[in-house]
Write a protein that holds these residues in place. Structure first.
Motif, PDB file in Angstrom:
ATOM      1  N   PHE A 253       0.696  -1.182   0.112  1.00 49.32           N
ATOM      2  CA  PHE A 253      -0.071  -0.059  -0.098  1.00 49.32           C
ATOM      3  C   PHE A 253       0.924   1.166   0.006  1.00 49.32           C
ATOM      4  O   PHE A 253       0.645   2.137  -0.828  1.00 49.32           O
ATOM      5  N   ASN A 254       2.046   1.458   0.904  1.00 52.16           N
ATOM      6  CA  ASN A 254       2.875   2.377   0.905  1.00 52.16           C
ATOM      7  C   ASN A 254       3.368   2.764  -0.492  1.00 52.16           C
ATOM      8  O   ASN A 254       3.704   3.773  -1.097  1.00 52.16           O
ATOM      9  N   ALA A 255       3.739   1.479  -1.336  1.00 47.82           N
ATOM     10  CA  ALA A 255       4.312   1.673  -2.683  1.00 47.82           C
ATOM     11  C   ALA A 255       3.280   2.339  -3.499  1.00 47.82           C
ATOM     12  O   ALA A 255       3.605   3.475  -4.438  1.00 47.82           O
ATOM     13  N   PHE A 256       2.194   1.766  -3.429  1.00 43.53           N
ATOM     14  CA  PHE A 256       1.103   2.520  -4.182  1.00 43.53           C
ATOM     15  C   PHE A 256       0.840   4.091  -3.846  1.00 43.53           C
ATOM     16  O   PHE A 256       0.594   4.941  -4.829  1.00 43.53           O
ATOM     17  N   GLU A 257       0.949   4.359  -2.664  1.00 39.74           N
ATOM     18  CA  GLU A 257       0.984   5.895  -2.235  1.00 39.74           C
ATOM     19  C   GLU A 257       1.908   6.766  -2.899  1.00 39.74           C
ATOM     20  O   GLU A 257       1.634   7.820  -3.205  1.00 39.74           O
ATOM     21  N   GLN A 258       3.017   6.064  -3.136  1.00 41.72           N
ATOM     22  CA  GLN A 258       4.136   6.702  -3.613  1.00 41.72           C
ATOM     23  C   GLN A 258       4.259   6.556  -5.133  1.00 41.72           C
ATOM     24  O   GLN A 258       5.211   7.272  -5.916  1.00 41.72           O
ATOM     25  N   TYR A 259       3.369   5.958  -5.974  1.00 40.55           N
ATOM     26  CA  TYR A 259       3.356   5.450  -7.309  1.00 40.55           C
ATOM     27  C   TYR A 259       3.556   6.851  -7.980  1.00 40.55           C
ATOM     28  O   TYR A 259       2.649   7.815  -7.981  1.00 40.55           O
ATOM     29  N   HIS A 260       4.381   7.074  -8.983  1.00 41.96           N
ATOM     30  CA  HIS A 260       4.314   8.112 -10.030  1.00 41.96           C
ATOM     31  C   HIS A 260       5.030   7.777 -10.989  1.00 41.96           C
ATOM     32  O   HIS A 260       5.956   6.938 -10.928  1.00 41.96           O
ATOM     33  N   TRP A 261       4.603   8.028 -12.312  1.00 42.95           N
ATOM     34  CA  TRP A 261       5.186   7.801 -13.702  1.00 42.95           C
ATOM     35  C   TRP A 261       5.396   9.168 -14.444  1.00 42.95           C
ATOM     36  O   TRP A 261       4.428   9.362 -15.122  1.00 42.95           O
ATOM     37  N   PRO A 262       6.421   9.744 -14.332  1.00 39.97           N
ATOM     38  CA  PRO A 262       6.707  10.940 -14.911  1.00 39.97           C
ATOM     39  C   PRO A 262       6.842  10.665 -16.494  1.00 39.97           C
ATOM     40  O   PRO A 262       7.171   9.769 -17.017  1.00 39.97           O
ATOM     41  N   PHE A 263       6.128  11.715 -17.229  1.00 39.54           N
ATOM     42  CA  PHE A 263       6.038  11.561 -18.745  1.00 39.54           C
ATOM     43  C   PHE A 263       6.317  12.990 -19.327  1.00 39.54           C
ATOM     44  O   PHE A 263       6.376  13.917 -18.353  1.00 39.54           O
ATOM     45  N   SER A 264       6.689  12.970 -20.355  1.00 38.21           N
ATOM     46  CA  SER A 264       6.736  14.285 -21.323  1.00 38.21           C
ATOM     47  C   SER A 264       6.587  13.890 -22.584  1.00 38.21           C
ATOM     48  O   SER A 264       7.144  12.696 -22.940  1.00 38.21           O
ATOM     49  N   TYR A 265       6.029  14.873 -23.611  1.00 43.00           N
ATOM     50  CA  TYR A 265       5.919  14.550 -24.948  1.00 43.00           C
ATOM     51  C   TYR A 265       6.007  16.103 -25.673  1.00 43.00           C
ATOM     52  O   TYR A 265       5.466  16.924 -24.998  1.00 43.00           O
ATOM     53  N   LYS A 266       6.163  15.912 -26.806  1.00 45.80           N
ATOM     54  CA  LYS A 266       6.278  17.297 -27.671  1.00 45.80           C
ATOM     55  C   LYS A 266       4.532  17.002 -28.216  1.00 45.80           C
ATOM     56  O   LYS A 266       4.105  16.229 -28.814  1.00 45.80           O
ATOM     57  N   ASN A 267       4.046  18.061 -27.966  1.00 46.27           N
ATOM     58  CA  ASN A 267       2.589  18.503 -28.493  1.00 46.27           C
ATOM     59  C   ASN A 267       2.713  19.146 -29.647  1.00 46.27           C
ATOM     60  O   ASN A 267       3.307  20.458 -30.054  1.00 46.27           O
ATOM     61  N   LEU A 268       2.394  18.577 -30.693  1.00 44.74           N
ATOM     62  CA  LEU A 268       2.827  19.072 -32.422  1.00 44.74           C
ATOM     63  C   LEU A 268       1.318  19.627 -32.749  1.00 44.74           C
ATOM     64  O   LEU A 268       1.147  20.037 -34.126  1.00 44.74           O
ATOM     65  N   MET A 269       0.224  19.837 -31.894  1.00 47.51           N
ATOM     66  CA  MET A 269      -1.033  20.547 -32.393  1.00 47.51           C
ATOM     67  C   MET A 269      -0.694  21.909 -32.125  1.00 47.51           C
ATOM     68  O   MET A 269       0.197  22.274 -31.173  1.00 47.51           O
ATOM     69  N   GLY A 270      -1.322  22.562 -33.142  1.00 46.07           N
ATOM     70  CA  GLY A 270      -1.403  24.237 -32.895  1.00 46.07           C
ATOM     71  C   GLY A 270      -0.393  24.914 -33.497  1.00 46.07           C
ATOM     72  O   GLY A 270       0.187  24.349 -34.608  1.00 46.07           O
TER      73      GLY A 270
END
Length: 76
Positions: free
Chosen positions: A51-68
């Motif tokens: 449960f403590n692992a779940f509380e700390q879960y994060h999955w950072p992301f980044s991407y190039k937005n090609l719209m606009g």
């Protein structure tokens, strides 16, 4: 095999019992987060239960937005 048959299998029942016992305590895990990009320092991550692992879960992301009209990097 249906759901009830699967859940009544001895190996599955054993795993469920083990998993329940580790939900709140008794599951200590640690590892090093290797830096990516411009992040200069390796971080130590640890948890004391599933449960403590779940509380700390994060999955950072980044991407190039090609719209606009312009390219933006979206991260979170």
């Amino acid at each position: 095999m249906n759901k009830q048959q699967f859940l009544s299998e001895p190996g599955v029942r054993s795993f469920i019992g083990w998993f329940i016992s580790k939900m709140d305590a008794g599951f200590e895990h640690t590892y090093c987060l290797i830096p990516k990009g411009k992040k200069p320092v390796t971080e130590l991550w640890s948890c004391t239960s599933i449960f403590n692992a779940f509380e700390q879960y994060h999955w950072p992301f980044s991407y190039k937005n090609l719209m606009g009209d312009r390219e933006d990097t979206i991260s979170g």
